[in-house]
Structure formats: C-alpha cells, structure tokens
Design a protein around this motif. Structure first.
Motif, PDB file in Angstrom:
ATOM      1  N   ARG B 357       4.861  22.773  21.747  1.00  0.00           N
ATOM      2  CA  ARG B 357       5.291  24.023  21.090  1.00  0.00           C
ATOM      3  C   ARG B 357       4.732  25.221  21.839  1.00  0.00           C
ATOM      4  N   PHE B 358       3.454  25.115  22.232  1.00  0.00           N
ATOM      5  CA  PHE B 358       2.798  26.191  22.982  1.00  0.00           C
ATOM      6  C   PHE B 358       3.530  26.435  24.302  1.00  0.00           C
ATOM      7  N   LEU B 359       3.844  25.346  25.001  1.00  0.00           N
ATOM      8  CA  LEU B 359       4.485  25.465  26.309  1.00  0.00           C
ATOM      9  C   LEU B 359       5.909  25.999  26.189  1.00  0.00           C
ATOM     10  N   ALA B 360       6.545  25.710  25.069  1.00  0.00           N
ATOM     11  CA  ALA B 360       7.909  26.190  24.859  1.00  0.00           C
ATOM     12  C   ALA B 360       7.925  27.688  24.551  1.00  0.00           C
ATOM     13  N   LEU B 361       6.888  28.151  23.874  1.00  0.00           N
ATOM     14  CA  LEU B 361       6.815  29.533  23.412  1.00  0.00           C
ATOM     15  C   LEU B 361       6.362  30.494  24.508  1.00  0.00           C
ATOM     16  N   LEU B 362       5.499  29.987  25.394  1.00  0.00           N
ATOM     17  CA  LEU B 362       4.786  30.845  26.334  1.00  0.00           C
ATOM     18  C   LEU B 362       5.682  31.649  27.284  1.00  0.00           C
ATOM     19  N   PRO B 363       6.673  31.023  27.947  1.00  0.00           N
ATOM     20  CA  PRO B 363       7.465  31.796  28.921  1.00  0.00           C
ATOM     21  C   PRO B 363       8.144  33.013  28.294  1.00  0.00           C
TER      22      PRO B 363
END
Lengths: 90, 377
Positions: B357-363
């Motif tokens: 979820r973190f990696l999906a949100l970050l960009p």
C-alpha cells in the motif's frame, strides 16, 4: 566545512554566467531554482547558487552528482552562507 | 495505520507486556535488601541480566542496566575514557555514529580531550583502513563504532575495527542499538551498548556491557547500584520485560530475513517508480529493517505530513523536520541528498500488504508535492 573549497586558480577565474540568489530560502527551493534555470546558460557556463540553508551545502553538490553537472567549487560568503558553483554539462 | 518507524522504537512485544505485569507484582521491592521480597527482586533482576547477557555474548557480571540507550552510550564513552585517562585523552569516533556518541565526544572535548572523527563513504560505511590508522595514534583511549547506522541501515566494519583496536591496545565501544535481537552481536567489543525498546522491550532500559579487563570508572558520583556503574534504583520489572522481549525476538526464526526481503522490495520499487529519487545506503550489507531515500525537489516535512494523513508513520533526516533546522549529520557526512528524505524502518510482523500500500501510494504523493511546488520538468 572545507571539503569543497576552491582548489585551483582556473576554477576561481571563471565568472558565473548566472547567479541565483537563494539566500534565506530553505531546501529544496535553491535546488528547484537551480534545476529550472541551469538551461538558461550556455553549455560549460557556470551557475552560482547563493544559499544559506545548511542543507544546500550538501544538497547542491548531491544534485550535481545525480544530474551529472559538475560541482565546481563552494565558496564561503562573508556574511554567511555559500556561493556554490555548478557547470552546465548538457 | 502502518507503523514504519522501528528504528526509533519497536512496539512493546506481547510477551514483554506479560512479563512486565508479572514483574510489577513480584519484582517491585528493593533488590539491594535482604528480606524476602528484596531477595526475590534481586533474583528476578539477575535472571533478566543473565538472559540478556547470553544474547550479547557477555558474562552476566559484565552487564549493567541504565535508564536508556543514550545514557548507556554516555556512561560507556565517558566511563571508559575516565578509566583510561592515564593511557591518553584521545577518542576516535565514526562520523555517522548516533548523536549520543557525538554528544559524549563533544563533552570530552570541552573537558580538554581530543577527538578524531573518521569519515564515511557514499554508502555510510566508515573506511576500515582510516579507522585502523586513527586508533593507532598515540594516546588513543577509546574508539567507538556502531554495528549498523540508525538512519540508513549500513553495516559498519566492526570486525576489522575490533582487530585494529586489539592490535593498538585500544578498547572498542560498539553501539549495537539497531541490531541486537536482529543480527548476531559481532565479537571483539570491549564495551557494548544497546537499548531494550528497540527490540520490543519497554522504554527505560539501556544496556551497558563492559568486558572484564577493560578499565572503566564511572564519571558520575559514587553509587552502590549496578556494580557502581549506574546510579539509582534498578527498574527490575522493565529489565524482566526487556529480557522476555529479547528472548521472543531471538526465537522468531526467519522474521529478520522476511523484513530484509521487504526492504529489498522497497529499495527496488522506489527506484523504479519515482523519478529523481536517490535510494541511500548500502544495498546488501545492511540492517534488515531500515531503508532511506531522498526525493529531489520535495520538502521532507510535506512528504511526512502527506504520508501521516494516509496512515503511515515514517520519519526523515531532512532539516525541515529537525528541531535544529540542520539536516541529519548522517546524510551530510555521506554527501547524499538531504531534502525530501524518508526513513522507513519495519517492526517485526510488518505485513507485506502494508508495504505494498505504501509503495502504491508513494509515487502519486511525491508527484503531487512536486506539482504544488511548481516543479514541472
């Protein structure tokens, strides 16, 4: 704070084609201004970034490394802060 | 909510909570007293000490408890310097040590001692050769090196440093705060410090281990407690809880490898999905749970605020997030980008779904902050 002091007379001799006054501005603003404006000078010309945010001392040379523009020298300014010289490489 | 700040503190381990409640009932009395409840408290304290000492590779009588990791560092540095003052007053430290080490070094300098700071390369590891040369300087009383850096995770060459210190007859203080319970304690230390709340124990328990034969003299006023090394009433219940947490942590087979794989995933994905990002620190020889990266043209504070709103607890070495308004001395010493910085450190039990979820949100978060700052190239 001597890591990036100017070392040779040739480097000291080249006058900046553009001076960006980012004194009083916090990072990342000095870097944003540099990235925006470096293409306004001719290839191999020098851009001087004047900054007094301690982060700029590390971050302008780090930006140079990441973006492959040579960091030429960092000079201490008499009233605090630095003039950080960057050469446009491309 | 996802808590990704284990390098600051790990949530209390359930077994530590259980041990704490039990010890508050049975271990509250003064362990220095000879009546039954006092003897019981002493027994529990020594039991906790023996368990922790075993994990550290120390003898129980080499281990004392302080009120924090910071206090363990301060006492370890200043007490060893004090004990060795006839050998000299020179101290060698790595440039990216925890501020507790650097503050103790400043205190030593104010007191008339000298300090050499050994620099680090781009990954944050000290140069083992330079460290060895530094400790061989005449009059060196102590050298300090961390096992792993608390901001970027890079492992330090402790084995080489210990060999050099042994050759030079100089004690080595090893700050193992980030790795105890995660990685084996490297051999060769003279003084070892750690902090229980970083391995899932309660706050208020630092560990100071001084090898037999290492000269040590407390820099503080005389006190009978903890082998005369740490003043004040022992926190028996918390020591018991700290030991329970460490026991549980060491028994969690495979968990550190799992966290290390999640960190690998973060390193790979951040570099692949965010333009103009610098993933910082040693990619392989690192602590299992920490990764740091910096996003060009992004204000660190804005990024933390957005991530907090989205339910992610992370921290940053950027100057705008520090009370001092200076960037982290670690990032400065490495010569890496200090703005737009995010440190992710995963506690035990972190779910892969939370990381995803973190990696999906970050960009998208980074893109939006850049856009708001007028960055559009």
């Amino acid at each position: 704070m001597s890591r990036w002091q100017a070392t040779t007379r040739e480097e000291a001799a080249q006058e900046p084609a553009l001076t960006i006054d980012a004194l009083g501005k916090k990072c990342p603003i000095p870097i944003i201004l540099l990235a925006e404006q470096i293409r306004s000078v001719p290839l191999n010309a020098i851009v001087a970034v004047l900054a007094d945010d301690p982060a700029a001392y590390t971050d302008v040379p780090a930006w140079c490394r990441l973006k492959s523009h040579p960091h030429v020298a960092t000079y201490e300014l008499p009233k605090g802060g630095w003039a950080i010289h960057v050469r446009r490489n491309y | 909510m996802a808590y990704f700040d284990a390098a600051s503190t790990e949530p209390l381990h359930p077994q530590a909570r259980e041990a704490l409640l039990m010890a508050l009932e049975t271990g509250w009395a003064d362990p220095a007293r000879l009546y039954g409840s006092g003897r019981r408290a002493r027994l529990l304290l020594d039991q906790g000490r023996a368990e922790i000492a075993e994990v550290l590779g120390a003898r129980p009588d080499e281990v004392v408890f302080t009120t924090s990791g910071t206090q363990a560092v301060h006492l370890g540095v200043l007490g060893t310097l004090h004990g060795r003052r006839r050998a000299g007053r020179h101290l060698v430290v790595g440039a990216v040590e925890h501020s507790a080490v650097l503050h103790a070094a400043q205190s030593h300098e104010r007191d008339g001692g000298t300090v050499e700071t050994v620099g680090v390369g781009r990954t944050g590891a000290v140069d083992a050769g330079a460290f060895a040369r530094a400790v061989s300087a005449p009059g060196t009383a102590l050298a300090c090196l961390q096992t792993a850096n608390h901001e970027v995770g890079t492992l330090q060459p402790v084995a080489e440093a210990a060999a050099a210190c042994q050759d030079a007859g100089v004690p080595l203080l090893v700050d193992a705060a980030q790795t105890v319970g995660r990685l084996p304690v490297p051999p060769g230390w003279s003084v070892l410090v750690a902090s229980a709340h970083k391995w899932g124990g309660p706050p208020g328990v630092g560990v100071l281990a001084v090898r037999k034969g290492t000269r040590y003299r407390s820099p503080l006023p005389e006190d009978e407690r903890e082998a005369r090394r740490v003043p004040g009433f022992e926190n028996v219940p918390s020591v018991l809880a700290a030991a329970a947490a460490l026991r549980a942590r060491v028994a969690e087979a495979g968990e550190q490898e799992r966290l290390a794989a999640l960190i690998d995933k973060i390193r790979r994905t951040v570099a692949a999905t965010i333009p103009d990002v610098e993933v910082i620190g040693e990619p392989v020889d690192r602590a299992p749970h920490i990764v740091t990266f910096s996003c060009l043209y992004v204000e660190g504070e804005a990024l933390l605020r957005e991530l907090d709103k989205a339910g992610f607890s992370v921290t940053s070495g950027s100057s705008c997030t520090a009370s001092t308004l200076r960037p982290s001395h670690v990032l400065e010493a490495m010569g890496v980008l200090t703005h737009g910085n995010v440190r992710v450190s995963l506690p035990s039990g972190t779910s892969e779904a939370d990381v995803d979820r973190f990696l999906a949100l970050l960009p998208e978060t980074v893109r939006r902050i850049r856009q708001e700052a007028g960055v559009s190239w």
